[in-house]
Write an enzyme that holds these catalytic residues in place. Sequence first.
Site, short mmCIF file in Angstrom:
data_model
loop_
_atom_site.label_atom_id
_atom_site.label_comp_id
_atom_site.label_asym_id
_atom_site.label_seq_id
_atom_site.Cartn_x
_atom_site.Cartn_y
_atom_site.Cartn_z
N LYS A 32 0.82 -1.21 0.00
CA LYS A 32 0.00 0.00 0.00
C LYS A 32 0.86 1.27 0.00
CE LYS A 32 -1.63 1.09 4.01
NZ LYS A 32 -0.85 2.32 4.33
N THR A 33 1.83 1.33 0.90
CA THR A 33 2.66 2.54 1.02
C THR A 33 3.44 2.78 -0.27
OG1 THR A 33 2.85 2.18 3.41
CG2 THR A 33 4.43 3.68 2.39
N ASP B 259 -4.36 8.34 2.97
CA ASP B 259 -3.92 7.01 3.40
C ASP B 259 -4.84 6.50 4.51
OD1 ASP B 259 -2.33 4.75 3.62
OD2 ASP B 259 -0.82 5.70 4.87
N GLU B 260 -4.98 5.19 4.62
CA GLU B 260 -5.79 4.57 5.69
C GLU B 260 -7.20 5.18 5.76
OE1 GLU B 260 -4.60 2.00 6.91
OE2 GLU B 260 -2.48 2.15 7.38
N GLN C 236 -9.27 -3.68 7.91
CA GLN C 236 -8.38 -3.19 8.95
C GLN C 236 -8.93 -1.93 9.62
OE1 GLN C 236 -4.00 -3.64 8.14
NE2 GLN C 236 -4.69 -4.01 6.05
N ARG D 53 0.27 -8.99 10.96
CA ARG D 53 1.54 -8.33 11.28
C ARG D 53 2.69 -9.33 11.13
NH1 ARG D 53 0.17 -4.34 9.62
NH2 ARG D 53 -1.68 -5.55 9.12
#
Length: 759
Positions: free
Chosen positions: A33-34, A219-220, A250, A602
């Site tokens: 994603k980043t 973002d997010e 998430q 994670r």
Amino acid sequence: MSKLLAGLNPAQLEAVTGADGPTMIIAGAGSGKTRVLTTRIAYLLEQGNRPWEILALTFTNKAAGEMKERIASLLGEEYVRELWMGTFHSVFARMLRRHAEQLGYTKSFSIYDSDDSLALIKRIMEQLRIPRDQVNPNAVRSRISSAKNQLVSPNDYEALARDYFTEKVSEVYHEYVKQLKAANAMDFDDLLIKTIELLAHNKEVLESYQRKFRYVLVDEYQDTNRAQYMIVKMLSAFHNNLTVVGDDAQSIYAFRGADIKNILDFERDFPNPKLFRLEQNYRSTGHILATADSLIKNNKGQIPKTLFTKNPKGELVRIIECSDEREEGATIVRTIEDEIRKERYTLSQFAVLYRTNAQSRAIEDAFRRQGIPYTIVGGIAFYKRKEIKDCLAYIRLIVNPADSESLMRVINFPARGIGDVTIDKLAQFARERGTTILDVMATPEFIPNLQQRTATKLKEFSELILKYSRLISELSPSELLRALLDDTGILMELKSENTMESLTRYENVREFLSAITEYFAENSEATVESFLEEISLMSDVDKIDGTKNVVTLMTLHAAKGLEFAVVFLTGLEEGLFPNPNTSFDDFSIEEERRLMYVGITRAMKKCYILYAKNRLKYGEYSSALPSRFIKEIAASGSTEHTTSYGTKIRETEEKTSSDDIFSSSMFRGANTINGRTFAARKAPRNYNPFAQDEAPDSYSQIEQPTGGLRRGARVVHEIFGEGRVIEVTGKGDKAKAVVDFQKQGKKNLMLKFANLRVL
């Protein structure tokens, strides 16, 4: 093809180069994603767009910093400097400082963190004579924050108040808003609310930013609240080039106002959007991903996606049954030692995640016993320590003399003998005259019935603050603070006290001086205001130091956005995870399930999931059922279920109905569940739950009549220290022990309350 795009997979390439217009990128866990968001920004710049035309909003300084570094490495440092990129709060604080006067503030307004807000609310409750034993100040702060994020004004809240608690919250809310404004201060929520107010009531300001930001990227997006949604919609309305990146699976911050509907309803809110799905996971092994997928597919409210990975399947995810939280901690320690020995992992590659901070205590005890270094994310951070908050309050007061909360904090630090009655009188006098407390202190002769000695002290303090307010433009920040510390005698007082605590605080203040010097050396154009702002808006994740070789302990909420080779998820029990503070309705359970999903994803190489059959709560042990999530992940076929010593849980137990969720393993003796009988499990003789050797099965000591203690056992008491059991008598709640402690001698203890730990 541009070298920027090299190495992107087909889905990532489409998302990066997608045409203008509303765009939603659904980015599954570990899908890059980043990288996609960063490359999209770099691609827009390469296409000729200017840096100041791009607004990129994140949720952590860490994420913004990583993106800036990547863009700088791709295109050069000059592109990054003029980007409007940062957290929602930092970007809008920057915007508000430019236009503060239009909202009735000065550019030097203070930003109150949660501690400052709580302190002000407590003070207001005292002024309004609202008893704290009936109305919890933390609950009041939470309600006010929630109201602000839902764009509910004090008047609107008052109209909705229906009971004693909400009526009192309404009273505090009105006064809180008023006193914040009088102090020339904003809290975290105001950085959003005041931005909406600025844009809604100043057409020229709104239109200038709408034209300025040709592209808005978020973002997010699944973590945005109502206020953030409104700002994003307003700013992107002119060019209509809004790109949001996120993963509904998430979304875990409903407790602080995040609204999952923002991402679920994106296609409805922004007509004709383009939708891209990033479904290839680069982080985790096949078994870890299959386990997470098996869990999250139980949620009904979600955007369909199918994650896959080309990584090896790896080891099965291990579900581990422990007798209690002490054995849980010991199992984690033993497993870490085994993994380091076998796989050569470093300590920094391990993370222990838990649902609540209180769970860390038993885990920390186990780490300390074995001498394993660890760090806790979300503990008392450096800038939250009392002596550092005091120094920061002095600086804030110098920058913003109207900041009453900072003034209240330092008016007696160091001690000046100014009593509470005098302070209350000052505050009341200032409110009645519509001025600041510092202004009142400058002319104490006008305050009735004030002793001359007290008036002199007040005037001296006022002159001290005003002196440094004038010096702020003449001295460097480190020189300013060093001179202030000399003037106030703070360092001298801490050193002369000469206790272990005071000397630690003394060293912390000296370290703070170093931190200020370092900050301004690295940020030549920074101001004192920007330094204070950065400290106020720092999150727990921003403070993680990845260079230290220690195990990381943190809550599941704090772990979002991070990754570790080996992850331990602890406390998977009904009433703990899912958490009892949720309402256990479908919406709450789905959020708890998403939190579990975040925890599993994670993990890169290995994932361990632990639960205890008994857990100490409020000083007493109680039985616990394995979480419903354990049955859901067991359905993946990518897990193995064992005791803490490696014994596989029997097949009959794994087939228990969902109503009982593996509850057969909770009972001793012959037990019948749903018409099925399970044999008793007997404890081995002389069993020690902390033994490092292989044991046949786990066993909970507390079920024995005398707590499992035997004559001669070595134990530890949290007050009396280490000792040896001389005698054990009684049964159940009446069980007693005589223990001969090394330093305290013999003590008669009720085992129910003693909380002895066997060595």
